[in-house]
Design an enzyme around this catalytic site. Structure first.
Site, PDB file in Angstrom:
ATOM      1  N   VAL A  82      32.876  -2.895  25.389  1.00  0.00           N
ATOM      2  CA  VAL A  82      32.292  -4.128  25.925  1.00  0.00           C
ATOM      3  C   VAL A  82      31.791  -4.972  24.757  1.00  0.00           C
ATOM      4  O   VAL A  82      31.007  -4.493  23.925  1.00  0.00           O
ATOM      5  CB  VAL A  82      31.146  -3.821  26.899  1.00  0.00           C
ATOM      6  CG1 VAL A  82      30.521  -5.113  27.426  1.00  0.00           C
ATOM      7  CG2 VAL A  82      31.644  -2.948  28.048  1.00  0.00           C
ATOM      8  N   SER A  83      32.231  -6.198  24.691  1.00  0.00           N
ATOM      9  CA  SER A  83      31.792  -7.072  23.604  1.00  0.00           C
ATOM     10  C   SER A  83      31.908  -8.529  24.021  1.00  0.00           C
ATOM     11  O   SER A  83      32.697  -8.882  24.901  1.00  0.00           O
ATOM     12  CB  SER A  83      32.643  -6.841  22.345  1.00  0.00           C
ATOM     13  OG  SER A  83      33.948  -7.365  22.504  1.00  0.00           O
ATOM     14  N   VAL A  84      31.097  -9.370  23.380  1.00  0.00           N
ATOM     15  CA  VAL A  84      31.197 -10.825  23.508  1.00  0.00           C
ATOM     16  C   VAL A  84      31.121 -11.411  22.106  1.00  0.00           C
ATOM     17  O   VAL A  84      30.241 -11.025  21.313  1.00  0.00           O
ATOM     18  CB  VAL A  84      30.067 -11.407  24.384  1.00  0.00           C
ATOM     19  CG1 VAL A  84      30.118 -12.936  24.389  1.00  0.00           C
ATOM     20  CG2 VAL A  84      30.165 -10.866  25.813  1.00  0.00           C
ATOM     21  N   ARG A  90      25.420 -16.245  25.527  1.00  0.00           N
ATOM     22  CA  ARG A  90      24.594 -16.995  26.488  1.00  0.00           C
ATOM     23  C   ARG A  90      25.411 -18.009  27.288  1.00  0.00           C
ATOM     24  O   ARG A  90      24.938 -19.088  27.623  1.00  0.00           O
ATOM     25  CB  ARG A  90      23.431 -17.697  25.768  1.00  0.00           C
ATOM     26  CG  ARG A  90      22.502 -16.717  25.050  1.00  0.00           C
ATOM     27  CD  ARG A  90      21.408 -17.433  24.273  1.00  0.00           C
ATOM     28  NE  ARG A  90      20.585 -16.472  23.557  1.00  0.00           N
ATOM     29  CZ  ARG A  90      20.872 -15.973  22.356  1.00  0.00           C
ATOM     30  NH1 ARG A  90      21.980 -16.364  21.733  1.00  0.00           N
ATOM     31  NH2 ARG A  90      20.097 -15.090  21.779  1.00  0.00           N
ATOM     32  N   GLY A  92      27.338 -16.588  29.953  1.00  0.00           N
ATOM     33  CA  GLY A  92      27.641 -15.851  31.168  1.00  0.00           C
ATOM     34  C   GLY A  92      28.884 -14.983  31.102  1.00  0.00           C
ATOM     35  O   GLY A  92      29.308 -14.435  32.131  1.00  0.00           O
ATOM     36  N   THR A  95      28.083 -11.223  32.059  1.00  0.00           N
ATOM     37  CA  THR A  95      27.802 -11.084  33.485  1.00  0.00           C
ATOM     38  C   THR A  95      29.070 -11.193  34.305  1.00  0.00           C
ATOM     39  O   THR A  95      29.290 -10.415  35.246  1.00  0.00           O
ATOM     40  CB  THR A  95      26.791 -12.150  33.928  1.00  0.00           C
ATOM     41  OG1 THR A  95      25.562 -11.959  33.213  1.00  0.00           O
ATOM     42  CG2 THR A  95      26.516 -12.063  35.420  1.00  0.00           C
ATOM     43  N   SER A 118      25.388   0.629  23.350  1.00  0.00           N
ATOM     44  CA  SER A 118      25.076   0.330  21.951  1.00  0.00           C
ATOM     45  C   SER A 118      23.632  -0.138  21.809  1.00  0.00           C
ATOM     46  O   SER A 118      22.978   0.117  20.793  1.00  0.00           O
ATOM     47  CB  SER A 118      26.036  -0.738  21.416  1.00  0.00           C
ATOM     48  OG  SER A 118      25.989  -1.906  22.220  1.00  0.00           O
ATOM     49  N   GLU A 119      23.120  -0.814  22.838  1.00  0.00           N
ATOM     50  CA  GLU A 119      21.720  -1.240  22.891  1.00  0.00           C
ATOM     51  C   GLU A 119      21.196  -0.949  24.286  1.00  0.00           C
ATOM     52  O   GLU A 119      21.797  -1.386  25.274  1.00  0.00           O
ATOM     53  CB  GLU A 119      21.584  -2.729  22.565  1.00  0.00           C
ATOM     54  CG  GLU A 119      22.021  -3.103  21.162  1.00  0.00           C
ATOM     55  CD  GLU A 119      21.867  -4.589  20.892  1.00  0.00           C
ATOM     56  OE1 GLU A 119      20.759  -5.000  20.542  1.00  0.00           O
ATOM     57  OE2 GLU A 119      22.858  -5.324  21.055  1.00  0.00           O
ATOM     58  N   TYR A 123      22.203  -3.027  29.949  1.00  0.00           N
ATOM     59  CA  TYR A 123      22.929  -2.776  31.199  1.00  0.00           C
ATOM     60  C   TYR A 123      22.044  -2.558  32.417  1.00  0.00           C
ATOM     61  O   TYR A 123      22.563  -2.429  33.527  1.00  0.00           O
ATOM     62  CB  TYR A 123      23.867  -1.575  31.004  1.00  0.00           C
ATOM     63  CG  TYR A 123      24.963  -1.893  30.005  1.00  0.00           C
ATOM     64  CD1 TYR A 123      26.069  -2.635  30.379  1.00  0.00           C
ATOM     65  CD2 TYR A 123      24.858  -1.490  28.674  1.00  0.00           C
ATOM     66  CE1 TYR A 123      27.057  -2.954  29.471  1.00  0.00           C
ATOM     67  CE2 TYR A 123      25.843  -1.803  27.746  1.00  0.00           C
ATOM     68  CZ  TYR A 123      26.937  -2.540  28.146  1.00  0.00           C
ATOM     69  OH  TYR A 123      27.916  -2.869  27.243  1.00  0.00           O
ATOM     70  N   PHE A 410      33.575   8.270  24.413  1.00  0.00           N
ATOM     71  CA  PHE A 410      34.600   7.343  24.892  1.00  0.00           C
ATOM     72  C   PHE A 410      34.212   5.900  24.568  1.00  0.00           C
ATOM     73  O   PHE A 410      34.756   4.966  25.062  1.00  0.00           O
ATOM     74  CB  PHE A 410      34.832   7.507  26.405  1.00  0.00           C
ATOM     75  CG  PHE A 410      33.595   7.279  27.280  1.00  0.00           C
ATOM     76  CD1 PHE A 410      33.366   6.060  27.852  1.00  0.00           C
ATOM     77  CD2 PHE A 410      32.684   8.317  27.488  1.00  0.00           C
ATOM     78  CE1 PHE A 410      32.240   5.843  28.655  1.00  0.00           C
ATOM     79  CE2 PHE A 410      31.573   8.120  28.298  1.00  0.00           C
ATOM     80  CZ  PHE A 410      31.352   6.886  28.873  1.00  0.00           C
TER      81      PHE A 410
END
Length: 410
Positions: A82-84, A90, A92, A95, A118-119, A123, A410
């Site tokens: 999962v990454s952005v 900011r 969305g 989400t 990761s943080e 979630y 994983f």
């Protein structure tokens, strides 16, 4: 700024993975790791946000089976990668990916989603609860002894190539997986991960080494590890970095640790992840010299609440009405009657009866594997008892004799 969210196509894999590499520091994966991830990829279960030709957001979901209390292996989506992109924060994107992903998981008939974060603060707003913990150990093996159980001297330990020993190690893993909630049953192809050994992952240590425990010709345990040589002036102080260790019985387990503690020219044994109730902590002579550090492990999200609660076993009979809050997956919200019998089997159905416990889906995720008690969550103010006695009964039922732990990355 408008972006296009869509399922990944096979031709977009390299761009998608490049987005992940950039988000996690910009260091390219080794060719070996890149090839392995490509082989394990499930593009039809992966999402990408695209800004024109550029991938700016990613989210994947492997098809796994998760061991739950009682030993059943329940279908679960293993959320990963999962990454952005930092240029698209900011807006969305995360989400929207989480929304689409949980809808997809539900359509696949998988009642659970799990991840390692990761943080830890990310979630919770999507309904995930921290369900397990893991211990990191740094043991002064030059000063810590082991109390060995009967039979340890009857266990033979021998070296083997990690790849040559793979089938034997996987057989041990398959036998221990049902015993610990949170363990992922190994899916085809994933047996390659424990023996993957790119130089970049060794931490300056040796190539991956493997030692097997045997009794009467049967493999009863294994350990894989790296050695990192070190000297303090003229005194050797090398480190044994344990990667994976599992055994079928206490004597084999102790024999493997005795081997690790006794490796020449080393004085430290490091473990990046062990269960918080690891039997090793009862074998050592001085737990203070083990430098135990505990951190969050597996996060659990109930996607189909009724099916998820019926899939696990319970430690005691209970009949309780739950008032569940779930704004992100509203099909879970409302009142559910959970009823279990003396054998641990459960039914969970919608009801209009008066609620007896009020809690969020995050709380249920945290308690699901038996490692976090509902009583503890109530003390934190996130679970509310609405009928006297309901909390104690439900907390007992949800508990597990074995602390959950996920040894499968994983």
């Amino acid at each position: 700024m408008n972006t296009d969210l869509r399922t990944l196509s096979a031709t977009e894999w390299d761009s998608w993975l490049g987005c992940i590499e950039l988000a996690f520091g910009g260091v390219p994966l080794s060719p070996e790791s890149r090839e392995l991830y490509a082989a394990l990829a499930e593009p039809e279960r992966a999402l990408g946000h695209w800004d024109g030709a550029e991938c700016v957001g990613t989210a994947g979901a492997y098809g796994f089976r998760l061991t739950v209390p009682g030993g059943a292996a329940v279908p679960a989506a293993g959320i990963t990668m999962v990454s952005v992109a930092s240029t698209h924060r900011r807006q969305g994107l995360l989400t929207s990916m989480m929304r689409r992903q949980l809808d997809d998981v539900r359509s696949w008939g998988e009642p659970l989603a799990v991840l390692t974060a990761s943080e830890p603060g990310i979630y919770g707003r999507f309904g995930y609860g921290a369900a397990s913990a893991e211990a990191k150990l740094r043991i002064d093996s030059s000063r810590v002894g082991l109390a060995l159980p009967p039979g340890t001297d009857g266990v033979r330990v021998r070296r083997s190539s990690p790849r040559e020993a793979l089938d034997a190690c996987e057989a041990v893993y398959a036998r221990v997986a049902p015993d610990r909630p949170g363990t992922l049953v190994r899916q085809p192809g994933w047996e390659r991960v424990p023996v993957s050994d790119p130089k970049s992952s060794r931490g300056g240590g040796s190539p991956l080494q493997c030692v097997l425990a045997e009794r009467d010709g049967e493999v009863t345990g294994y350990v894989t590890f790296h050695l990192r040589p070190g000297w303090d002036g003229a005194v050797p102080n090398g480190t044994v970095a344990v990667r994976d260790l599992a055994a079928l019985d206490p004597a084999s387990y102790a024999a493997l640790w005795r081997f690790l503690f006794g490796i020449d020219l080393t004085s430290v044994v490091e473990c990046g992840s062990r269960p918080v109730d690891d039997a090793l902590l009862r074998l050592v002579s001085d737990v203070r010299r083990c430098e135990v550090r505990v951190r969050d492990g597996l996060y659990v999200r109930l996607v189909e609440l009724g099916a998820a609660l019926e899939a696990r076993a319970y430690r005691a009979p209970v009949d309780v009405v739950l008032e569940v809050e779930d704004a992100f997956c509203p099909w879970n919200a409302g009142r559910w009657r959970l009823t279990t019998d003396a054998e641990g089997a459960a039914t969970c159905r919608r009801t209009e009866d008066e609620p007896e416990l009020a809690l969020s889906v995050n709380d249920l995720g945290a308690a699901y594997l038996g490692g976090v008690s509902l009583t503890t969550l109530a003390a934190a103010g996130t679970v509310r008892e609405l009928r006297e006695g309901a909390l104690a009964a439900a907390s007992l039922a949800f508990g597990s004799d074995t602390q959950p732990w996920c040894p499968h990355g994983f």
